[in-house]
Scaffold this motif. Sequence first.
Motif, PDB file in Angstrom:
ATOM      1  N   ASP A  64      51.936  43.542  30.003  1.00 53.72           N
ATOM      2  CA  ASP A  64      51.551  44.392  31.119  1.00 53.72           C
ATOM      3  C   ASP A  64      50.881  45.672  30.626  1.00 53.72           C
ATOM      4  OD1 ASP A  64      52.850  42.420  32.527  1.00 53.72           O
ATOM      5  OD2 ASP A  64      54.482  43.689  33.244  1.00 53.72           O
ATOM      6  N   ARG A  65      51.445  46.263  29.587  1.00 56.35           N
ATOM      7  CA  ARG A  65      50.871  47.506  29.052  1.00 56.35           C
ATOM      8  C   ARG A  65      49.505  47.248  28.419  1.00 56.35           C
ATOM      9  NH1 ARG A  65      56.281  47.817  27.679  1.00 56.35           N
ATOM     10  NH2 ARG A  65      55.951  47.185  25.507  1.00 56.35           N
ATOM     11  N   ILE A  66      49.377  46.143  27.707  1.00 56.09           N
ATOM     12  CA  ILE A  66      48.095  45.832  27.079  1.00 56.09           C
ATOM     13  C   ILE A  66      47.036  45.559  28.142  1.00 56.09           C
ATOM     14  CG2 ILE A  66      46.860  44.210  25.589  1.00 56.09           C
ATOM     15  CD1 ILE A  66      49.551  43.732  24.138  1.00 56.09           C
ATOM     16  N   ALA A  67      47.393  44.792  29.159  1.00 54.65           N
ATOM     17  CA  ALA A  67      46.433  44.488  30.224  1.00 54.65           C
ATOM     18  C   ALA A  67      45.919  45.764  30.880  1.00 54.65           C
ATOM     19  CB  ALA A  67      47.081  43.575  31.256  1.00 54.65           C
ATOM     20  N   ALA A  68      46.820  46.721  31.112  1.00 60.71           N
ATOM     21  CA  ALA A  68      46.400  47.985  31.716  1.00 60.71           C
ATOM     22  C   ALA A  68      45.496  48.776  30.772  1.00 60.71           C
ATOM     23  CB  ALA A  68      47.631  48.806  32.103  1.00 60.71           C
ATOM     24  N   ARG A  69      45.841  48.796  29.484  1.00 64.77           N
ATOM     25  CA  ARG A  69      45.044  49.546  28.509  1.00 64.77           C
ATOM     26  C   ARG A  69      43.630  48.989  28.401  1.00 64.77           C
ATOM     27  NH1 ARG A  69      47.043  51.988  24.123  1.00 64.77           N
ATOM     28  NH2 ARG A  69      44.872  52.613  23.793  1.00 64.77           N
ATOM     29  N   VAL A  70      43.521  47.679  28.203  1.00 68.88           N
ATOM     30  CA  VAL A  70      42.192  47.121  27.957  1.00 68.88           C
ATOM     31  C   VAL A  70      41.345  47.105  29.221  1.00 68.88           C
ATOM     32  CG1 VAL A  70      43.080  45.745  26.034  1.00 68.88           C
ATOM     33  CG2 VAL A  70      42.856  44.679  28.294  1.00 68.88           C
ATOM     34  N   ASN A  71      41.980  47.133  30.371  1.00 68.27           N
ATOM     35  CA  ASN A  71      41.204  47.194  31.617  1.00 68.27           C
ATOM     36  C   ASN A  71      40.388  48.478  31.696  1.00 68.27           C
ATOM     37  OD1 ASN A  71      40.614  46.132  34.392  1.00 68.27           O
ATOM     38  ND2 ASN A  71      41.610  48.039  34.982  1.00 68.27           N
ATOM     39  N   THR A  72      40.887  49.553  31.083  1.00 69.30           N
ATOM     40  CA  THR A  72      40.132  50.812  31.097  1.00 69.30           C
ATOM     41  C   THR A  72      38.847  50.707  30.288  1.00 69.30           C
ATOM     42  OG1 THR A  72      41.278  51.738  29.156  1.00 69.30           O
ATOM     43  CG2 THR A  72      42.295  52.096  31.310  1.00 69.30           C
ATOM     44  N   CYS A  73      38.762  49.698  29.401  1.00 66.38           N
ATOM     45  CA  CYS A  73      37.547  49.458  28.614  1.00 66.38           C
ATOM     46  C   CYS A  73      36.632  48.439  29.284  1.00 66.38           C
ATOM     47  CB  CYS A  73      37.902  48.945  27.227  1.00 66.38           C
ATOM     48  SG  CYS A  73      39.007  49.981  26.274  1.00 66.38           S
ATOM     49  N   GLY A  74      37.056  47.917  30.432  1.00 62.27           N
ATOM     50  CA  GLY A  74      36.283  46.867  31.081  1.00 62.27           C
ATOM     51  C   GLY A  74      36.540  45.489  30.522  1.00 62.27           C
ATOM     52  N   TRP A  75      37.624  45.336  29.740  1.00 61.65           N
ATOM     53  CA  TRP A  75      37.952  44.045  29.152  1.00 61.65           C
ATOM     54  C   TRP A  75      38.716  43.155  30.140  1.00 61.65           C
ATOM     55  CZ3 TRP A  75      40.114  44.381  23.481  1.00 61.65           C
ATOM     56  CH2 TRP A  75      39.183  45.031  22.653  1.00 61.65           C
ATOM     57  N   HIS A  76      38.620  41.850  29.929  1.00 56.57           N
ATOM     58  CA  HIS A  76      39.494  40.905  30.606  1.00 56.57           C
ATOM     59  C   HIS A  76      40.653  40.556  29.683  1.00 56.57           C
ATOM     60  CE1 HIS A  76      36.987  38.235  28.111  1.00 56.57           C
ATOM     61  NE2 HIS A  76      38.004  37.391  28.144  1.00 56.57           N
ATOM     62  N   VAL A  77      41.619  39.785  30.188  1.00 55.41           N
ATOM     63  CA  VAL A  77      42.661  39.235  29.329  1.00 55.41           C
ATOM     64  C   VAL A  77      42.529  37.723  29.335  1.00 55.41           C
ATOM     65  CG1 VAL A  77      44.234  41.173  29.625  1.00 55.41           C
ATOM     66  CG2 VAL A  77      44.432  39.201  31.147  1.00 55.41           C
ATOM     67  N   GLN A  78      42.799  37.128  28.178  1.00 56.40           N
ATOM     68  CA  GLN A  78      42.707  35.683  28.010  1.00 56.40           C
ATOM     69  C   GLN A  78      44.101  35.165  27.684  1.00 56.40           C
ATOM     70  OE1 GLN A  78      39.608  34.087  25.349  1.00 56.40           O
ATOM     71  NE2 GLN A  78      41.197  32.803  24.439  1.00 56.40           N
ATOM     72  N   LEU A  79      44.578  34.253  28.526  1.00 61.11           N
ATOM     73  CA  LEU A  79      45.961  33.794  28.449  1.00 61.11           C
ATOM     74  C   LEU A  79      46.032  32.325  28.063  1.00 61.11           C
ATOM     75  CD1 LEU A  79      49.046  34.161  29.031  1.00 61.11           C
ATOM     76  CD2 LEU A  79      48.515  33.575  31.420  1.00 61.11           C
ATOM     77  N   GLN A  80      46.837  32.024  27.044  1.00 63.75           N
ATOM     78  CA  GLN A  80      47.172  30.643  26.722  1.00 63.75           C
ATOM     79  C   GLN A  80      48.687  30.498  26.741  1.00 63.75           C
ATOM     80  OE1 GLN A  80      46.503  27.273  23.233  1.00 63.75           O
ATOM     81  NE2 GLN A  80      44.954  28.847  23.547  1.00 63.75           N
ATOM     82  N   LEU A  81      49.142  29.557  27.538  1.00 68.77           N
ATOM     83  CA  LEU A  81      50.568  29.274  27.670  1.00 68.77           C
ATOM     84  C   LEU A  81      50.712  27.813  28.065  1.00 68.77           C
ATOM     85  CD1 LEU A  81      51.951  30.733  31.050  1.00 68.77           C
ATOM     86  CD2 LEU A  81      49.624  29.933  30.674  1.00 68.77           C
ATOM     87  N   ASP A  82      51.919  27.301  28.054  1.00 67.48           N
ATOM     88  CA  ASP A  82      52.171  25.987  28.623  1.00 67.48           C
ATOM     89  C   ASP A  82      52.021  26.120  30.133  1.00 67.48           C
ATOM     90  OD1 ASP A  82      53.161  23.593  29.609  1.00 67.48           O
ATOM     91  OD2 ASP A  82      54.992  23.623  28.407  1.00 67.48           O
ATOM     92  N   GLY A  83      51.091  25.365  30.713  1.00 67.98           N
ATOM     93  CA  GLY A  83      50.839  25.479  32.140  1.00 67.98           C
ATOM     94  C   GLY A  83      52.058  25.259  33.012  1.00 67.98           C
ATOM     95  N   HIS A  84      53.053  24.565  32.494  1.00 65.76           N
ATOM     96  CA  HIS A  84      54.290  24.370  33.252  1.00 65.76           C
ATOM     97  C   HIS A  84      54.984  25.699  33.548  1.00 65.76           C
ATOM     98  CE1 HIS A  84      54.625  19.925  33.005  1.00 65.76           C
ATOM     99  NE2 HIS A  84      53.911  20.084  31.899  1.00 65.76           N
ATOM    100  N   ASP A  85      54.685  26.736  32.757  1.00 63.55           N
ATOM    101  CA  ASP A  85      55.328  28.036  32.935  1.00 63.55           C
ATOM    102  C   ASP A  85      54.606  28.929  33.944  1.00 63.55           C
ATOM    103  OD1 ASP A  85      57.212  27.334  31.024  1.00 63.55           O
ATOM    104  OD2 ASP A  85      56.087  28.250  29.372  1.00 63.55           O
ATOM    105  N   LEU A  86      53.486  28.472  34.467  1.00 68.26           N
ATOM    106  CA  LEU A  86      52.718  29.324  35.375  1.00 68.26           C
ATOM    107  C   LEU A  86      53.511  29.800  36.595  1.00 68.26           C
ATOM    108  CD1 LEU A  86      49.209  27.604  35.243  1.00 68.26           C
ATOM    109  CD2 LEU A  86      49.728  29.970  34.574  1.00 68.26           C
TER     110      LEU A  86
END
Length: 285
Positions: free
Chosen positions: A127-149
Motif C-alpha cells: 500500500d505504501r509503495i503504491a502510494a509513493r510510486v503513484n506520485t511519479c505517475g507509475w503503475h503497479v504490476q502485480l503477480q500472484l496466484d489468481g486464486h488469491d484475488l
Amino acid sequence: MIRDIVVPRMTVPEGACDTHVHVYRKGAPTIPNAIAAPEEEDVARYRAMRDDLGLARAVIVQPTAYGTDNSVTADGIRALGRRDTRGVAVVDDQVSDIILRDLTDAGFCGARFQMLAGGIIPWDQLDRIAARVNTCGWHVQLQLDGHDLPDREAQILAWPGQIVIDHIGKFLEPVAPDHPAFQCLLRLIDTGRVWVKLSAPYEVSRVGQPRYSDVSALACALVAHAPDRMLWASNWPHIKTTPRPNDRKMLQLLQDWAPDASLQRRILCENPQKVYGFEPAFTDA
C-alpha cells in the motif's frame, strides 16, 4: 500422439510491444537464495528475437534475482533505446525520492509486486509503495496466484493509479471462466484501472502445448470481456521453463485469443501506448 498445429504467420502491426521481458548480465550480484540463478541473456539476443517476430517495443521487468538493484534493467532500457523501451522496477517502501526520480528519468514507469516464490516485497509494504510510486505517475504490476484475488480485492482496489496483472491472472491451478476468482479478475478490470497481460500460458497449463486450451479459455474470455484492457507479452527468456517455448508460437497464440486483426493491433499497439506512454507508431492503411 499430439501433433503440432501449423498456423499462418501473423501480420504484426507497426509499433507492436512486448510488455514483459527480463534481461540479465553475467556476473551481476544477486540476492541471497535467488530462486533463479540468472544466465547471460543479453540485449542483443532479445533484440534478434524481437526483430524476427516483427515487434518494435519492449517493457523490461526487473527480475526477482536482482532484488531492488535495478541497474541491469536500466542498462537494458538504455541498450534497447529509451524511445521504444520502458522498465518496471522493484522498490521497497523506503525508496528515496531521488532514486524514484532517477529511475523515472531512466525509463521506468512501474513498480513490480511479485507475490509468488522469489519476491522480496511483503504484502504489508504494498500500500505504501503504491502510494509513493503513484506520485511519479507509475503503475503497479502485480503477480500472484489468481486464486488469491478475492481475498486481496479490497486491497488492490485501494491502490491509486493503474494496475497491471501478470500472465492471464496466473492461476496456478487453471480455473473455468465462471470460477469466482476469475470473476473477481473481471470485476477488477471493470474499474477501468486494471490491465491484464496475455502471456505465459505454459507456466500453469495442465493441458500443455500446442494450444494450452485450459489457460487459453481464460485468455479468450478476457479479450471478449475487455479488449481495451489487454496487453501481450513474451515473458522472454523463460528461464525456469524446460523446454523453453517457441516465441513465435507464443505470439501466434494471440490469433486464437483475438482472431480479429483490429483487436490484435489494439492489444499489441494501442493499449501499451496508454499504459507505458509510447508515442503512436502505426499508420493507417
